[in-house]
Enzyme design. Structure first.
Site, PDB file in Angstrom:
ATOM      1  N   ASP A   1       0.825  -1.215   0.000  1.00 34.66           N
ATOM      2  CA  ASP A   1       0.000   0.000   0.000  1.00 34.66           C
ATOM      3  C   ASP A   1       0.859   1.265   0.000  1.00 34.66           C
ATOM      4  OD1 ASP A   1      -1.973  -1.963   0.479  1.00 34.66           O
ATOM      5  OD2 ASP A   1      -1.867  -1.633   2.635  1.00 34.66           O
TER       6      ASP A   1
ATOM      7  N   GLU B   1     -10.955  -0.978  -3.947  1.00 38.60           N
ATOM      8  CA  GLU B   1     -10.330  -0.336  -2.786  1.00 38.60           C
ATOM      9  C   GLU B   1      -9.159   0.522  -3.247  1.00 38.60           C
ATOM     10  OE1 GLU B   1      -9.092  -3.695  -0.442  1.00 38.60           O
ATOM     11  OE2 GLU B   1      -7.437  -4.207  -1.800  1.00 38.60           O
TER      12      GLU B   1
END
Length: 325
Positions: free
Chosen positions: A20, A208
């Site tokens: 991420d 997401e």
């Protein structure tokens, strides 16, 4: 750190687990924050520094947690001399993942939690909220894109995790009027068949990891879809005339349009951020991907360009490429 000019780079650009990845540019340096195991003194989120997006120096871990565990997906916004880190944590007051915010006067931290209420959350009415992405428009207004779960079947949407956006009234307070940005609707958005969630069983789908770019007056919300540990994970986008939407799907939908698995080399590329090159003339996508050894998700970079008004990248790449200019 001592800077050495690099004419090329090869992905991944950092050898350790760094999922991420979010990169912030500040005063001539790049700071990268990622999801990875914490350190011995209890801090979370490794932070790296680079002069050029290629060579990265570890600076330790950035966040001093106020409790909980499983800290995910940090992103940092700078306003009025303060760095605001948005992230999610599990286990505070026994709850699932909830969005929180921490602040620091230094991009390397330490970041100290300032979420309203000691055990509060930015989105207290949701049982699950992750992947916060702060975005500042040209007029100085900040917005927060984030993910929540949807159990209702509407139009062609599928049950699972989707993206919403809300206006930030201040950096640690939302307006409380979230708008839907994007929900899963494609086969490639599948996270897991027959998943037990909320007391029921669903074929669970996921979009997401929002990351927003403004281009030619339009707002492109890039997202990652599918299962983060599988080959179907990739990056696509939706587009709107305003940060609050409504967002439109590209006509060429049906697959991950920007980036998808490079078979046998880089698997499941996604959960990206964007940053300008040192010269400011190039936009770079920063993302994670698994290698063939599946030992961890590592940070990668590739150029983003626009062709015919649409975003394009050659990534994921795993061969030498020209370094950021």
């Amino acid at each position: 750190m001592t800077s050495t000019h690099h004419s090329t780079y090869t992905n991944p650009v950092h050898p350790q687990t760094f999922a991420d990845p979010f990169v912030l540019r500040h005063q001539g340096f790049y700071y990268a924050y990622g999801t990875a195991p914490g350190n011995a003194d209890g801090r979370a989120f490794p932070v790296l520094r680079s002069p050029d997006l290629v060579q990265w120096e570890p600076l330790g871990h950035a966040l001093v947690p106020s409790g909980g565990h499983d800290f995910w997906a940090p992103e940092v916004a700078y306003k009025d001399g303060t760095f605001h880190m948005y992230y999610s944590a599990q286990g505070i007051e026994g709850r699932d993942h909830q969005l929180r915010v921490a602040t620091s006067t230094d991009p390397a931290g330490p970041f100290v939690d300032v979420t309203p209420g000691v055990a509060g959350a930015l989105v207290p009415d949701q049982p699950f909220s992750i992947d916060a992405h702060p975005f500042c428009d040209d007029d100085g207004q900040w917005y927060l894109f984030y993910c929540v779960d949807f159990l209702e079947l509407e139009d062609d949407h599928r049950v699972g995790t989707g993206i919403v956006v809300d206006r930030l009234l201040e950096m640690k307070r939302l307006e409380g009027k979230p708008r839907m940005v994007h929900r899963p609707h494609e086969d490639w958005h599948l996270f897991l068949k027959s998943r037990t969630m909320y007391g029921n069983v669903y074929d669970w789908h996921t979009v997401e990891g929002a990351a927003v770019l403004k281009h030619d007056g339009l707002y492109y919300c890039f997202y990652s879809g599918g299962a983060w540990e599988r080959e179907n994970y990739g990056v696509s986008w939706v587009v709107a005339d305003h940060p609050l939407g409504p967002y439109r799907r590209p006509e060429e939908g049906g697959r991950a349009l920007l980036m998808h698995t490079l078979e046998g080399q880089l698997i499941g590329p996604g959960h990206n951020s964007f940053v300008q090159s040192p010269s400011g003339d190039e936009t770079w996508i920063v993302y994670h991907a698994w290698g063939p050894d599946r030992a961890g998700r590592r940070m990668c970079i590739d150029r983003l360009r626009w062709e015919g008004g649409k975003p394009v990248t050659d990534g994921p790449t795993c061969t030498p490429q020209a370094a950021p200019a």
